[in-house]
Scaffold this motif. Structure first.
Motif, PDB file in Angstrom:
ATOM      1  N   GLY A 247      -2.019   4.098  -5.182  1.00 33.31           N
ATOM      2  CA  GLY A 247      -1.124   4.444  -6.270  1.00 33.31           C
ATOM      3  C   GLY A 247       0.330   4.272  -5.874  1.00 33.31           C
ATOM      4  O   GLY A 247       0.668   3.641  -4.878  1.00 33.31           O
ATOM      5  N   THR A 248       1.221   4.857  -6.644  1.00 32.73           N
ATOM      6  CA  THR A 248       2.657   4.786  -6.391  1.00 32.73           C
ATOM      7  C   THR A 248       3.114   6.028  -5.644  1.00 32.73           C
ATOM      8  O   THR A 248       2.366   7.003  -5.491  1.00 32.73           O
ATOM      9  CB  THR A 248       3.425   4.671  -7.716  1.00 32.73           C
ATOM     10  N   LEU A 249       4.347   6.008  -5.184  1.00 30.88           N
ATOM     11  CA  LEU A 249       4.907   7.171  -4.504  1.00 30.88           C
ATOM     12  C   LEU A 249       4.965   8.393  -5.425  1.00 30.88           C
ATOM     13  O   LEU A 249       4.727   9.518  -4.992  1.00 30.88           O
ATOM     14  CB  LEU A 249       6.314   6.848  -3.984  1.00 30.88           C
ATOM     15  N   SER A 250       5.263   8.153  -6.696  1.00 34.19           N
ATOM     16  CA  SER A 250       5.317   9.260  -7.648  1.00 34.19           C
ATOM     17  C   SER A 250       3.935   9.882  -7.846  1.00 34.19           C
ATOM     18  O   SER A 250       3.799  11.099  -7.996  1.00 34.19           O
ATOM     19  CB  SER A 250       5.885   8.788  -8.986  1.00 34.19           C
ATOM     20  N   GLU A 251       2.904   9.034  -7.820  1.00 34.27           N
ATOM     21  CA  GLU A 251       1.538   9.553  -7.946  1.00 34.27           C
ATOM     22  C   GLU A 251       1.157  10.345  -6.701  1.00 34.27           C
ATOM     23  O   GLU A 251       0.505  11.399  -6.791  1.00 34.27           O
ATOM     24  CB  GLU A 251       0.564   8.396  -8.168  1.00 34.27           C
TER      25      GLU A 251
ATOM     26  N   LEU B 114       0.466   3.146  12.252  1.00 27.79           N
ATOM     27  CA  LEU B 114       0.735   4.525  11.842  1.00 27.79           C
ATOM     28  C   LEU B 114       1.404   4.600  10.475  1.00 27.79           C
ATOM     29  O   LEU B 114       1.062   5.446   9.640  1.00 27.79           O
ATOM     30  CB  LEU B 114       1.619   5.206  12.895  1.00 27.79           C
ATOM     31  N   TYR B 115       2.354   3.710  10.226  1.00 29.50           N
ATOM     32  CA  TYR B 115       3.069   3.712   8.946  1.00 29.50           C
ATOM     33  C   TYR B 115       2.126   3.373   7.790  1.00 29.50           C
ATOM     34  O   TYR B 115       2.115   4.069   6.765  1.00 29.50           O
ATOM     35  CB  TYR B 115       4.215   2.701   8.999  1.00 29.50           C
ATOM     36  N   GLU B 116       1.312   2.318   7.969  1.00 34.46           N
ATOM     37  CA  GLU B 116       0.398   1.898   6.906  1.00 34.46           C
ATOM     38  C   GLU B 116      -0.621   2.984   6.589  1.00 34.46           C
ATOM     39  O   GLU B 116      -0.918   3.258   5.422  1.00 34.46           O
ATOM     40  CB  GLU B 116      -0.338   0.618   7.327  1.00 34.46           C
ATOM     41  N   TRP B 117      -1.157   3.607   7.638  1.00 36.80           N
ATOM     42  CA  TRP B 117      -2.167   4.647   7.429  1.00 36.80           C
ATOM     43  C   TRP B 117      -1.548   5.879   6.760  1.00 36.80           C
ATOM     44  O   TRP B 117      -2.157   6.470   5.850  1.00 36.80           O
ATOM     45  CB  TRP B 117      -2.805   5.030   8.755  1.00 36.80           C
ATOM     46  N   GLY B 118      -0.368   6.257   7.193  1.00 29.66           N
ATOM     47  CA  GLY B 118       0.297   7.398   6.578  1.00 29.66           C
ATOM     48  C   GLY B 118       0.555   7.172   5.098  1.00 29.66           C
ATOM     49  O   GLY B 118       0.322   8.064   4.268  1.00 29.66           O
ATOM     50  N   MET B 119       1.028   5.984   4.751  1.00 34.93           N
ATOM     51  CA  MET B 119       1.277   5.667   3.348  1.00 34.93           C
ATOM     52  C   MET B 119      -0.022   5.635   2.551  1.00 34.93           C
ATOM     53  O   MET B 119      -0.082   6.147   1.420  1.00 34.93           O
ATOM     54  CB  MET B 119       1.991   4.321   3.245  1.00 34.93           C
ATOM     55  N   ALA B 120      -1.055   5.041   3.126  1.00 42.01           N
ATOM     56  CA  ALA B 120      -2.338   4.922   2.421  1.00 42.01           C
ATOM     57  C   ALA B 120      -2.921   6.296   2.107  1.00 42.01           C
ATOM     58  O   ALA B 120      -3.410   6.535   0.993  1.00 42.01           O
ATOM     59  CB  ALA B 120      -3.324   4.098   3.255  1.00 42.01           C
ATOM     60  N   THR B 121      -2.877   7.200   3.066  1.00 43.57           N
ATOM     61  CA  THR B 121      -3.447   8.536   2.838  1.00 43.57           C
ATOM     62  C   THR B 121      -2.598   9.338   1.852  1.00 43.57           C
ATOM     63  O   THR B 121      -3.136  10.076   1.027  1.00 43.57           O
ATOM     64  CB  THR B 121      -3.562   9.296   4.169  1.00 43.57           C
ATOM     65  N   TYR B 122      -1.276   9.187   1.936  1.00 43.36           N
ATOM     66  CA  TYR B 122      -0.407   9.926   1.024  1.00 43.36           C
ATOM     67  C   TYR B 122      -0.569   9.443  -0.414  1.00 43.36           C
ATOM     68  O   TYR B 122      -0.646  10.246  -1.347  1.00 43.36           O
ATOM     69  CB  TYR B 122       1.048   9.782   1.452  1.00 43.36           C
ATOM     70  N   LEU B 123      -0.640   8.139  -0.609  1.00 37.63           N
ATOM     71  CA  LEU B 123      -0.764   7.588  -1.955  1.00 37.63           C
ATOM     72  C   LEU B 123      -2.147   7.828  -2.544  1.00 37.63           C
ATOM     73  O   LEU B 123      -2.323   7.761  -3.761  1.00 37.63           O
ATOM     74  CB  LEU B 123      -0.474   6.081  -1.927  1.00 37.63           C
ATOM     75  N   THR B 124      -3.124   8.118  -1.690  1.00 39.17           N
ATOM     76  CA  THR B 124      -4.485   8.365  -2.166  1.00 39.17           C
ATOM     77  C   THR B 124      -4.714   9.827  -2.514  1.00 39.17           C
ATOM     78  O   THR B 124      -5.327  10.145  -3.534  1.00 39.17           O
ATOM     79  CB  THR B 124      -5.519   7.929  -1.106  1.00 39.17           C
ATOM     80  N   SER B 125      -4.221  10.722  -1.653  1.00 40.77           N
ATOM     81  CA  SER B 125      -4.525  12.144  -1.837  1.00 40.77           C
ATOM     82  C   SER B 125      -3.309  13.060  -1.866  1.00 40.77           C
ATOM     83  O   SER B 125      -3.453  14.259  -2.101  1.00 40.77           O
ATOM     84  CB  SER B 125      -5.463  12.613  -0.710  1.00 40.77           C
TER      85      SER B 125
END
Length: 229
Positions: free
Chosen positions: A110-114, A191-202
Motif C-alpha cells: 500500500g501507500t505510506l498513508s495506508e 533492511l530498508y526494503e523489509w522495513g518499508m514492506a512490513t510497515y506498508l502491509t501492517s
C-alpha cells in the motif's frame, strides 16, 4: 523482463546509493579538516561518482521496467485484485512448454498513508482484513485463470511467513507446490526494503529481513500436478 532481472538492477541501485550515503559524513569531516588535501580530493571524487551512478542506475531501472510494471498493474486492476500484484514472468520453467504464460505473483504494498492508518488499528484487526482481502483475490484470480485462453502458470518467490499466509487463504481455489529451483535469486530484501514492506502491509515496522526465500507453483484443483518441479 521478469522479477529476477528487476531485482538484480535494483540491487545495484541500492549498492550505489548506500555507498554514497555512507561516504557523505567522511567527506564532510575531511572538508572541515583540510579541503585541499589529496585524500579529500579522492574521497569527494568517489562521492560524486557514486551519486552519478545512483542516479544513472535508478534511471536505467525505471526506463527498463516501466512497460513491464505498467502491464502488471493494468492486469492486476483488470482482475480487480487488492492485495496481490501480477507480473509477466518472461522466462522458461523446467519441464514446461515455451507457450506457457508464466505469471509472477507479488504482494501488493500500500501507500505510506495506508501504512500510517494501519498503525493506528489493532494488529489482529489489520491481519484479519488482509486475510479477507486475500481470499477474495484468490477467488478472482482463479476465475480469471479458468477463463483465460492461455496456458497460465502462476509462480511465487517469497519468504516462509508470506507463503504460509497465502497457503492458509488460497484454498480451495489454489494449491501450492514448492519448486526445487529458485526463480528469483535476487529477491532478498535489505533492511530498508523489509522495513518499508512490513510497515506498508501492517503498519508495524520490522527490522529483521528473512534469510530464507523459496519459489512455489500455484495450481488450481483441476490442474494440480503432483511432484512437478
Amino acid at each position: 523482463m521478469n522479477s529476477s532481472k528487476y531485482h538484480k538492477y535494483e540491487k545495484w541501485f541500492f549498492r550505489f546509493l548506500f555507498a554514497f550515503l555512507a561516504l557523505i559524513l567522511p567527506t564532510l569531516v575531511l572538508y572541515v579538516v583540510d579541503n585541499e588535501s589529496i585524500l579529500y580530493f579522492i574521497v569527494s571524487t568517489i562521492l560524486k561518482v557514486l551519486l552519478v551512478a545512483s542516479i544513472a542506475s535508478n534511471f536505467y531501472l525505471t526506463k527498463k521496467t516501466k512497460q513491464w510494471m505498467t502491464q502488471g498493474r493494468e492486469l492486476t486492476k483488470e482482475i480487480g485484485l487488492q492485495r496481490l500484484l501480477l507480473m509477466e514472468g518472461n522466462f522458461l520453467l523446467p519441464n514446461r512448454e515455451s507457450r506457457t504464460r508464466v505469471i509472477e505473483l507479488h504482494h501488493y504494498l500500500g501507500t505510506l498513508s495506508e501504512g500510517k492508518a494501519y498503525s493506528k488499528r489493532d494488529r489482529e484487526e489489520v491481519i484479519n482484513e488482509l486475510k479477507d482481502q486475500l481470499k477474495e483475490d484468490w477467488r478472482k484470480l482463479a476465475e480469471w485463470k479458468e477463463q483465460s485462453e492461455d496456458d497460465v502458470l502462476i509462480v511465487l518467490t517469497t519468504h516462509p511467513g508470506l507463503k504460509n499466509l497465502y497457503e492458509r487463504t488460497c484454498h480451495p481455489h489454489f494449491y501450492i507446490t514448492k519448486s526445487d529451483c529458485l526463480f528469483d535469486p535476487y529477491v532478498g530484501m535489505n533492511l530498508y526494503e523489509w522495513g518499508m514492506a512490513t510497515y506498508l502491509t501492517s503498519g508495524r515496522l520490522e527490522l529483521k529481513p528473512p534469510k530464507q526465500w523459496d519459489s512455489y507453483y500455484f495450481y488450481s484443483p483441476q490442474t494440480k500436478q503432483k511432484g512437478d518441479n
